[in-house]
Scaffold this active site. Sequence first.
Site, PDB file in Angstrom:
ATOM      1  N   GLY A 234      -3.014   0.996  -1.996  1.00 14.45           N
ATOM      2  CA  GLY A 234      -4.224   0.842  -3.093  1.00 14.45           C
ATOM      3  C   GLY A 234      -5.592   0.614  -2.473  1.00 14.45           C
TER       4      GLY A 234
ATOM      5  N   GLU B  34      -6.537  -1.000  11.390  1.00 12.59           N
ATOM      6  CA  GLU B  34      -5.739  -2.187  10.812  1.00 12.59           C
ATOM      7  C   GLU B  34      -5.186  -1.467   9.173  1.00 12.59           C
ATOM      8  OE1 GLU B  34      -4.973  -5.839  11.685  1.00 12.59           O
ATOM      9  OE2 GLU B  34      -3.543  -4.967  10.359  1.00 12.59           O
TER      10      GLU B  34
ATOM     11  N   LYS C 257       3.979   4.232  10.348  1.00 14.88           N
ATOM     12  CA  LYS C 257       3.538   2.882  10.619  1.00 14.88           C
ATOM     13  C   LYS C 257       4.400   1.994  11.471  1.00 14.88           C
ATOM     14  CE  LYS C 257       2.154   2.798   5.836  1.00 14.88           C
ATOM     15  NZ  LYS C 257       2.351   2.591   4.372  1.00 14.88           N
TER      16      LYS C 257
ATOM     17  N   VAL D 209      -9.139   5.341  -0.984  1.00  6.90           N
ATOM     18  CA  VAL D 209      -9.728   4.118  -0.114  1.00  6.90           C
ATOM     19  C   VAL D 209     -11.181   4.381   0.443  1.00  6.90           C
ATOM     20  CG1 VAL D 209      -9.278   3.493   2.544  1.00  6.90           C
ATOM     21  CG2 VAL D 209      -7.402   4.243   1.238  1.00  6.90           C
TER      22      VAL D 209
ATOM     23  N   GLY E 203      -2.545   5.579  -7.285  1.00  8.83           N
ATOM     24  CA  GLY E 203      -3.121   5.568  -6.100  1.00  8.83           C
ATOM     25  C   GLY E 203      -2.422   4.975  -4.788  1.00  8.83           C
TER      26      GLY E 203
HETATM   27  P1  NDP Z   1      -7.458  10.507  -1.182  1.00  8.85           P
HETATM   28  O1  NDP Z   1      -6.747  11.642  -1.512  1.00  8.85           O
HETATM   29  O2  NDP Z   1      -7.765   9.636  -2.420  1.00  8.85           O
HETATM   30  O3  NDP Z   1      -8.891  10.850  -0.539  1.00  8.85           O
HETATM   31  C1  NDP Z   1      -9.053  11.502   0.295  1.00  8.85           C
HETATM   32  C2  NDP Z   1     -10.476  11.867   0.466  1.00  8.85           C
HETATM   33  O4  NDP Z   1     -10.790  12.852   1.367  1.00  8.85           O
HETATM   34  C3  NDP Z   1     -11.177  12.745  -1.057  1.00  8.85           C
HETATM   35  O5  NDP Z   1     -12.466  12.205  -1.143  1.00  8.85           O
HETATM   36  C4  NDP Z   1     -11.417  14.151  -0.536  1.00  8.85           C
HETATM   37  O6  NDP Z   1     -12.424  14.872  -1.133  1.00  8.85           O
HETATM   38  C5  NDP Z   1     -11.663  13.865   1.165  1.00  8.85           C
HETATM   39  N1  NDP Z   1     -11.516  15.164   1.769  1.00  8.85           N
HETATM   40  C6  NDP Z   1     -10.339  15.843   1.714  1.00  8.85           C
HETATM   41  N2  NDP Z   1     -10.360  16.838   2.609  1.00  8.85           N
HETATM   42  C7  NDP Z   1     -11.698  16.738   2.892  1.00  8.85           C
HETATM   43  C8  NDP Z   1     -12.451  17.709   3.907  1.00  8.85           C
HETATM   44  N3  NDP Z   1     -11.856  18.843   4.442  1.00  8.85           N
HETATM   45  N4  NDP Z   1     -13.553  17.591   4.221  1.00  8.85           N
HETATM   46  C9  NDP Z   1     -14.339  16.326   3.553  1.00  8.85           C
HETATM   47  N5  NDP Z   1     -13.630  15.538   2.815  1.00  8.85           N
HETATM   48  C10 NDP Z   1     -12.099  15.795   2.514  1.00  8.85           C
HETATM   49  O7  NDP Z   1      -6.659   9.645  -0.202  1.00  8.85           O
HETATM   50  P2  NDP Z   1      -6.602   8.233   0.140  1.00  8.85           P
HETATM   51  O8  NDP Z   1      -7.941   7.579  -0.066  1.00  8.85           O
HETATM   52  O9  NDP Z   1      -5.266   7.765  -0.745  1.00  8.85           O
HETATM   53  O10 NDP Z   1      -6.090   8.181   1.793  1.00  8.85           O
HETATM   54  C11 NDP Z   1      -7.107   8.199   2.683  1.00  8.85           C
HETATM   55  C12 NDP Z   1      -6.229   8.268   3.881  1.00  8.85           C
HETATM   56  O11 NDP Z   1      -6.063   6.558   3.914  1.00  8.85           O
HETATM   57  C13 NDP Z   1      -5.099   8.693   4.369  1.00  8.85           C
HETATM   58  O12 NDP Z   1      -4.922   8.786   5.764  1.00  8.85           O
HETATM   59  C14 NDP Z   1      -3.999   7.637   3.785  1.00  8.85           C
HETATM   60  O13 NDP Z   1      -2.720   7.893   4.484  1.00  8.85           O
HETATM   61  C15 NDP Z   1      -4.580   6.306   4.291  1.00  8.85           C
HETATM   62  N6  NDP Z   1      -4.268   5.193   3.535  1.00  8.85           N
HETATM   63  C16 NDP Z   1      -4.153   5.173   2.082  1.00  8.85           C
HETATM   64  C17 NDP Z   1      -3.816   4.314   1.375  1.00  8.85           C
HETATM   65  C18 NDP Z   1      -3.429   4.254   0.049  1.00  8.85           C
HETATM   66  O14 NDP Z   1      -3.193   3.189  -0.712  1.00  8.85           O
HETATM   67  N7  NDP Z   1      -4.253   4.940  -0.718  1.00  8.85           N
HETATM   68  C19 NDP Z   1      -3.339   2.793   1.897  1.00  8.85           C
HETATM   69  C20 NDP Z   1      -3.590   3.107   3.349  1.00  8.85           C
HETATM   70  C21 NDP Z   1      -3.933   4.043   4.299  1.00  8.85           C
HETATM   71  P3  NDP Z   1     -12.631  15.096  -2.573  1.00  8.85           P
HETATM   72  O15 NDP Z   1     -12.916  13.593  -3.192  1.00  8.85           O
HETATM   73  O16 NDP Z   1     -13.312  15.638  -2.918  1.00  8.85           O
HETATM   74  O17 NDP Z   1     -11.173  15.636  -2.953  1.00  8.85           O
HETATM   75  N1  HSE Z   2       1.313   5.963   0.522  1.00 11.79           N
HETATM   76  C1  HSE Z   2       1.175   4.673   1.398  1.00 11.79           C
HETATM   77  C2  HSE Z   2       2.308   3.819   0.689  1.00 11.79           C
HETATM   78  C3  HSE Z   2      -0.205   4.080   1.249  1.00 11.79           C
HETATM   79  O1  HSE Z   2       2.710   3.825  -0.302  1.00 11.79           O
HETATM   80  O2  HSE Z   2       2.382   2.734   1.424  1.00 11.79           O
HETATM   81  C4  HSE Z   2      -0.292   2.776   2.142  1.00 11.79           C
HETATM   82  O3  HSE Z   2      -0.113   3.389   3.485  1.00 11.79           O
END
Ligand code: NDP
Ligand code: HSE
Length: 437
Positions: free
Chosen positions: A314, A139, A215, A25, A197
């Site tokens: 995604g 959102e 959610k 994200v 992802g």
């Molecule tokens: P990822 O695992 O892809 O990314 C997490 C990021 O956070 C990475 O860059 C990671 O670092 C960083 N991170 C983790 N721990 C720490 C820390 N202690 N200090 C600093 N940085 C840290 O997760 P997503 O992007 O998929 O998800 C992020 C959020 O968005 C979650 O809350 C998820 O529920 C929400 N979300 C995700 C969706 C999706 O489709 N993926 C959709 C909607 C919401 P590093 O890169 O170095 O590992």
């Molecule tokens: N893991 C969540 C899903 C990401 O599959 O819907 C979006 O919130």
Amino acid sequence: MAKAANSPHGDLSTVRIGVVGHGVVGSAFTALVARQRDVIAARTGVLLDVVRIAVSDAGKHPAQVGGADVVTDAMAVATAKDVDLVVEAMGGTTLAGEVIRAALEAGKPVVTANKALLAARSAEFFKIADERGIDLLFEAAVCGGIPLIRPLRESLRGEPIRRVLGIVNGTTNFILTKMTEDGLDYASALRGAQQLGYAEADPTADVEGLDAAAKIAIVANFAFGVHVVADDVSVEGISKLSAGDIAMAHKFGYVIKLLGVAECDVQSGAVSVRVHPALVPLKHPLAAVREAFNAVLVEGEASGSLMFYGRGAGGDPTASSVLGDVIDAAVNLRKGTHASLGTFAKAMFTSVDDTRSEFMLSLEVADKPGVLHAVTGVFARNKVSIRAAEQDGIGNDARLVFLTHDARTADMKACLDEFHRLDVVSKVGGFIRIIGD
Ligand code: NDP
Ligand code: HSE
């Protein structure tokens, strides 16, 4: 917030953004800001500038992204003097909670995609944001790229909403689609969702329904104006579903979906919030929602049924929602105002046992005289009426599948208890609810 000098767009206020988390994200968000920066500036008079990024493992990332320093101290980014607004996209509930709290307490608006955290601690964060007069927007936390929270919070604020029903988890919808349409086994379908992802860091949250519960809890807050947290949600995931359940549902004209359901009783105001797999008729609009797409039906007394559909997971779709919130928060910051989240009354809950539905139930039984009589007797004793039944031979045994008429969940549970005790029944499949047309 700094004034941009010599801007090609005239008198612009630059809003400096700290992005905590640069995974699926976060990285899609910074890339989208880079692409849209000039357009946003021209439309809003605000120049968005990502100045700091926090990650966990610096070795996996470049030292700078588009001029922003990449560091590993999330808290330092959230509280930095040169950061006006914080985007939390790291996930988790511990450090992410501290980051959001610290940013809000430092007077910085926060945009987050973190439903797990919000569904546990929204009241605490909303209070700080309100006291400080700044935005906390989310959102992206519900259904990725679909605008749902803002319509509920703004457009439908006065609407008597009776039910919200939808596919709110992309990973499980992707898995069920692949199992149904391509005959993929559960583990390969899950691996596909992870590679794309969609899945949470720990995919148990997806497949056991916890992500959907978070959610639908957030949705219930805004749909009914009551305080609901994830622990108030009755949750059942998809991990116990078998290929046999999917095939049987199909035979009867249904597809299985994992649904989030929030209902409010007109008379009592009591709410029921739950997540469970359900048989959806093939002609129902939710049946056509495939892969990682999400769709939510909002049923209002005045508005009628509204359907919100789109990509629920995604990087890019979620980043789109994050960006919309960031622009609102940045413009509000410039104007010295903030969005009103409203107040939430204490919720009164209907027990899941008192909810009603039609059900599908399968049993493996001895194939001999009198068995059907014994089984149907159980339904009759518990006031459950059978709508349809089907029998398949499996060696010396038979598989019986029943569809019931509308029944109380507690009565179905009582049937299940009796079936477990019945000698002629060798295996009791769980029951699955059926959604009407
Ligand atoms: P990822 O695992 O892809 O990314 C997490 C990021 O956070 C990475 O860059 C990671 O670092 C960083 N991170 C983790 N721990 C720490 C820390 N202690 N200090 C600093 N940085 C840290 O997760 P997503 O992007 O998929 O998800 C992020 C959020 O968005 C979650 O809350 C998820 O529920 C929400 N979300 C995700 C969706 C999706 O489709 N993926 C959709 C909607 C919401 P590093 O890169 O170095 O590992
Ligand atoms: N893991 C969540 C899903 C990401 O599959 O819907 C979006 O919130």
